[in-house]
Design an enzyme around this catalytic site. Structure first.
Site: not given
Ligand SMILES: *Cc1c(COP(=O)(O)O)cnc(C)c1O
Length: 460
Positions: A112
């Site tokens: 993220k």
């Molecule tokens: C947010 C997250 C996901 C999922 O991603 P999306 O974009 O919500 O599908 C998967 N793995 C980790 C470690 C995350 O922080």
């Protein structure tokens, strides 16, 4: 470039406006009116460029004239300078045809950061130009919140409120949100689950007076600028494995469908992607939808991959919008039906979804077994989310190279990782003292009105 809402009732916006508001006022999500494409020659020309250079080329058509080229280059440079790997998103090889795309070298050790660091710089540039203040409210299942706080802490034109489910995020995730001392950071532990947090956020956006009163901005994965930032690493990784001359597939550990939707955009832009595989944990609404054609809410069962513990996957609406020929009213109708728990997707739309997306799920046992097995076979220590992807990725191997997305550093989930493979994953040096830092957060009931007054009080 103009942005329209998936429900067809909100004003058409430019990039800057869509980025600053996040969620559309009709409850929908903003998407570009048209998807720019890149030719084979243009994609081939990305080979050998830095991550930042690819980012500029891929994202530029989407931002229109919001920033000059020089401004946008500087924004990108600042966004990724804090990453601890020069490649930003390096690939490692797991097996003959299976690769891992490491997306955890940013400041909070999860993918993220790619989007959030960029959005922080984009907001800073846009707001310092206009002199305006915005209030960011985000709902997080763990990783978004820390990434948002890390990206916005200390910025002068922004207050950031993060709602997280009390007691349902890992200690590392919570501490990343509760230890930054900056006074514009507000960590709120909601007595509910992630869907409660997300529902509260959506209600705040639907409340016109509140939204305008505090100048709400959303940086959840519903914010288009976040999706856009994530498109970039699909290009860098595919090109380093031979695209556009060779196809690749991706397996994406999926919760809110933001990350995999970015892969879908990359494909629409012309990147030759064979399969986009949705990998879910036991909270498998998307996998069930792909199998049955019905999108049906069920309760959330907490798992060892908490960032995927959701029952409503917001960004899926963007994919539905496309496979329903961009008919806003049809999407508004489906979302209305969902309030009662479920909607059925038309056969035509399902066929189109299945053309692009495959899916699979990993149970808790399978996730643990994958961590153990991969450590034994490759010496790679996977975080539980990544293990979900690797398991489903292996099931979907073809002659085309498979890239599974490694979305978090294993040290964010030490208990689950150690239980699975016996290795205690250490935090990298810049975070080694996390457990010694002071925490600061407020526990709040799952009550919309209470949340809204608290936010107003803090801003006053
Ligand atoms: C947010 C997250 C996901 C999922 O991603 P999306 O974009 O919500 O599908 C998967 N793995 C980790 C470690 C995350 O922080």
């Amino acid at each position: 470039m103009r942005y329209i809402s998936t429900r067809g009732q909100a004003p058409v916006l430019n990039f800057e406006e869509a980025m600053l508001t996040g969620l559309a006022s009709d409850g929908g999500l903003y998407v570009p009116e048209t998807i720019p494409t890149m030719s084979e020659e243009e994609i081939a020309a990305l080979a050998g460029l830095s991550y930042e250079e690819v980012a500029f080329t891929v994202m530029k058509p989407f931002i229109g004239d919001t920033f000059t080229d020089a401004e946008f280059e500087e924004i990108i440079a600042k966004a990724y300078q804090g990453f601890k790997h020069d490649a930003r998103a390096p690939l490692v090889q797991l097996g003959p045809n299976h690769f891992l795309l490491e997306l955890f070298h940013g400041p909070t050790l999860a993918f993220k950061d790619f989007a959030m660091q960029l959005i922080g710089q984009l907001f800073q540039a846009a707001l310092s130009r206009s002199g305006k203040h915005v209030t960011i409210v985000g709902a997080t299942s763990g990783d978004t919140g820390s990434a948002a706080i890390e990206a916005f802490k200390g910025l002068s034109n922004v207050d950031v409120f993060i709602l997280f489910p009390h007691g349902r995020v890992s200690d590392v995730q919570r501490r990343q949100m509760t230890t930054p001392p900056e006074s514009n950071v507000h960590a709120l532990a909601v007595e509910g689950d992630f869907d409660d947090c997300q529902a509260a956020l959506k209600e705040m956006f639907a409340d016109h007076d509140f939204r305008e009163g505090v100048k709400l901005a959303a940086v959840n994965s519903i914010n288009w600028a976040r999706v856009l930032a994530q498109v970039v690493y699909y290009f860098t990784s595919a090109v380093s494995l031979g695209a556009p001359h060779r196809k690749v597939s991706f397996t994406v550990p999926t919760g809110n469908f933001g990350d995999i939707f970015a892969g879908y955009i990359a494909k629409r832009m012309g990147l030759p992607i064979e399969n986009l595989v949705i990998a879910t944990n036991q909270n498998d609404i998307l996998h069930r939808t792909m199998v049955t054609g019905a999108y049906t809410k069920e309760g959330v069962t907490p798992s060892i991959s908490p960032s995927m513990d959701i029952q409503v996957s917001s960004n899926f609406e963007r994919a539905l919008f496309d496979v329903y020929d961009r008919e806003g009213p049809a999407i508004a109708q489906l979302m209305d039906e969902l309030k009662a728990g479920s909607f059925a997707i038309s056969q035509g739309a399902m066929d189109r979804l299945r053309d692009t997306f495959k899916s699979g799920r990993a149970s808790e046992e399978e996730t643990t077994a994958t961590i153990k097995d991969m450590f034994a076979r490759t010496n790679e220590v996977l975080c539980p989310h990544t293990a979900v992807a690797v398991k489903v990725g292996e099931e979907n191997l073809t002659e085309v190279p498979m890239i599974s997305l490694s979305t978090a550093h294993p040290a964010k989930f030490p208990a689950a990782v150690e239980a699975a493979c016996g290795v205690h994953p250490e935090l990298p040096p810049h975070m080694a003292d996390l457990f010694e830092r002071d925490e600061r957060f407020t526990v709040v009931p799952n009550d919309l009105e209470g949340l809204k007054s608290l936010i107003k009080e803090r801003l006053a």
